[in-house]
Design a protein around this motif. Structure first.
Motif, short mmCIF file in Angstrom:
data_model
loop_
_atom_site.label_atom_id
_atom_site.label_comp_id
_atom_site.label_asym_id
_atom_site.label_seq_id
_atom_site.Cartn_x
_atom_site.Cartn_y
_atom_site.Cartn_z
N GLY A 105 0.67 -1.13 -0.14
CA GLY A 105 0.20 0.27 0.20
C GLY A 105 0.80 1.33 0.01
N ASP A 106 0.66 2.54 0.69
CA ASP A 106 1.01 3.20 1.24
C ASP A 106 2.56 3.95 2.16
N ALA A 107 2.68 2.65 2.14
CA ALA A 107 3.55 2.53 3.24
C ALA A 107 5.17 3.51 3.00
N ILE A 108 6.03 3.87 3.78
CA ILE A 108 6.79 4.43 3.81
C ILE A 108 8.44 3.68 4.55
N GLN A 109 8.23 3.51 5.84
CA GLN A 109 9.16 2.70 5.86
C GLN A 109 9.25 1.35 6.29
N LEU A 110 9.83 0.48 5.96
CA LEU A 110 10.68 -0.50 5.81
C LEU A 110 12.18 -0.58 6.64
N VAL A 111 11.86 -1.85 6.91
CA VAL A 111 12.80 -1.93 7.83
C VAL A 111 12.87 -3.96 7.49
N ASP A 112 14.63 -4.58 6.60
CA ASP A 112 14.73 -5.48 6.03
C ASP A 112 16.20 -6.39 7.01
N ARG A 159 11.01 3.90 1.89
CA ARG A 159 12.36 3.85 1.93
C ARG A 159 12.63 2.62 2.30
N ALA A 160 13.80 1.74 3.16
CA ALA A 160 13.77 1.18 3.44
C ALA A 160 15.23 1.16 4.05
N THR A 161 15.02 0.38 5.61
CA THR A 161 16.25 0.38 6.37
C THR A 161 16.71 -1.39 6.15
N LEU A 162 17.80 -1.61 5.81
CA LEU A 162 18.19 -2.81 5.81
C LEU A 162 19.60 -2.96 6.79
N LEU A 163 19.18 -4.46 7.50
CA LEU A 163 20.01 -4.41 8.77
C LEU A 163 20.95 -6.25 8.85
N ASP A 164 22.01 -6.24 8.80
CA ASP A 164 22.78 -7.34 9.01
C ASP A 164 24.16 -7.07 10.13
N SER A 209 18.75 0.93 -8.65
CA SER A 209 18.95 3.10 -9.34
C SER A 209 17.50 4.22 -8.09
N ILE A 210 17.75 3.41 -6.70
CA ILE A 210 16.96 3.81 -5.56
C ILE A 210 17.91 3.71 -4.58
N SER A 211 19.13 3.67 -4.81
CA SER A 211 20.16 3.47 -3.26
C SER A 211 20.33 4.97 -3.20
N ASP A 212 18.60 5.63 -3.03
CA ASP A 212 19.10 7.37 -1.93
C ASP A 212 17.94 6.33 -1.16
N ARG A 213 17.23 6.22 -1.45
CA ARG A 213 16.46 5.64 -0.20
C ARG A 213 16.79 4.60 0.45
N ILE A 214 17.48 3.61 1.10
CA ILE A 214 18.02 2.73 1.50
C ILE A 214 19.30 2.95 2.08
N VAL A 269 6.70 -1.66 7.81
CA VAL A 269 6.13 -2.95 7.26
C VAL A 269 7.89 -3.75 8.38
N VAL A 270 7.80 -4.96 8.21
CA VAL A 270 9.01 -6.26 9.04
C VAL A 270 8.84 -6.97 8.12
N LEU A 271 10.28 -6.79 7.40
CA LEU A 271 10.71 -8.45 6.24
C LEU A 271 11.55 -8.77 7.08
#
Length: 282
Positions: A169-176, A196-201, A217-222, A240-242
């Protein structure tokens, strides 16, 4: 949560016709063929031939292999319709160019190596069943190889399948969490321009992740965050949590991971689990 691949006894329609004499022959040779492809990829044979068609003797010299045995390996790849020969030169067929040339976006050599190395554990299956002795996992795969091997699965259709079945949907913040290469987050960000996504590892994994993301092409949003998925929190007020291929831990750790995921979500947020899970249905 949306169950993409739900399975119930009522929906289990067994097609016994798949077990033909040919399928049994394929099964008996599958392990050997896997090893052939693993070795051929490790020697970069398909990449070398894609760059320049070559003879067995020239490839043997370039790779430091015994000509007689390397030719047998190459001829096996010919029988698998991955290579072809004209005169004495070997050429790549299209499947090899697409999936076995290291320069291809769809290269699966790393994943083949993971399966080849970890298959050794299956030798302990009898002891496990008879005596309950869990086989030791002495197989080690380099972090980058493992990360890119799992990346290959996403590129081969899992990412597209996820997008086709899950609407955020209209999610703005995702954490992977345990992001690996970030292949699923990249796909979501490409599909949803406001996301926008936050990648954890772990730090050694994120080295590969950053390289993969930089090519998108979307590196500025990660953004990236070093984290231990069992010990650290995942932030808060996330839409969203993935969780992708991370619920293979102990039961205690899985509960911890799921609890952390729910704490990170805003009310009404979405938890996405991408994994192979064993479920029983009443």
């Amino acid at each position: 949560m949306q169950n993409i691949n739900s399975h119930t006894p009522d929906s289990d329609k067994v097609n016994e016709s798949i077990w033909t004499s040919q399928s049994w022959q394929n099964l008996t040779s599958s392990f050997g063929l896997l090893k052939v492809l693993d070795v051929a990829c490790e020697l970069k044979l398909f990449t070398l031939i894609a760059e320049k068609p070559s003879t067995a003797s020239a490839l043997a010299e370039e790779t430091g292999c015994k000509p007689y045995y390397l030719k047998a390996l190459l001829d096996t790849c010919v029988s698998m319709c991955l290579l072809k020969t004209e005169d004495v030169l070997y050429y790549c067929r299209q499947p090899a160019l697409t999936y076995l040339d290291e320069t291809s976006d769809y290269y699966v050599g790393h994943f083949l190596h993971i399966i080849s190395v970890e298959s050794v554990m299956w030798n302990g299956l009898m002891n496990l069943i008879q005596h309950g002795e869990v086989p030791e996992n002495n197989a080690e795969v380099e972090t980058e190889v493992f990360t890119m091997g799992m990346h290959a699965l996403g590129m081969l259709g899992e990412a597209d399948n996820l997008l086709a079945h899950v609407d955020i949907g209209d999610a703005i913040q995702l954490v992977d969490v345990g992001c690996g290469s970030g292949v699923y987050s990249i796909a979501f960000c490409e599909q949803y321009p406001n996301l926008r996504a936050t990648l954890l590892d772990r730090p050694e994994v994120l080295e590969t992740t950053k390289r993969v993301v930089s090519q998108s092409s979307i590196s500025d949003r990660i953004e990236f965050k070093i984290a231990d998925m069992v010990k650290d929190d995942y932030g808060n007020d996330r839409d969203v949590v993935l969780l992708s291929d991370v619920l293979y831990q102990s039961r205690k750790d899985c509960i911890t991971i799921l609890s952390s995921a729910f704490r990170a979500l805003k009310p009404g947020g979405l938890l996405i689990i991408v994994d192979i899970l064993y479920c029983t249905f009443e």
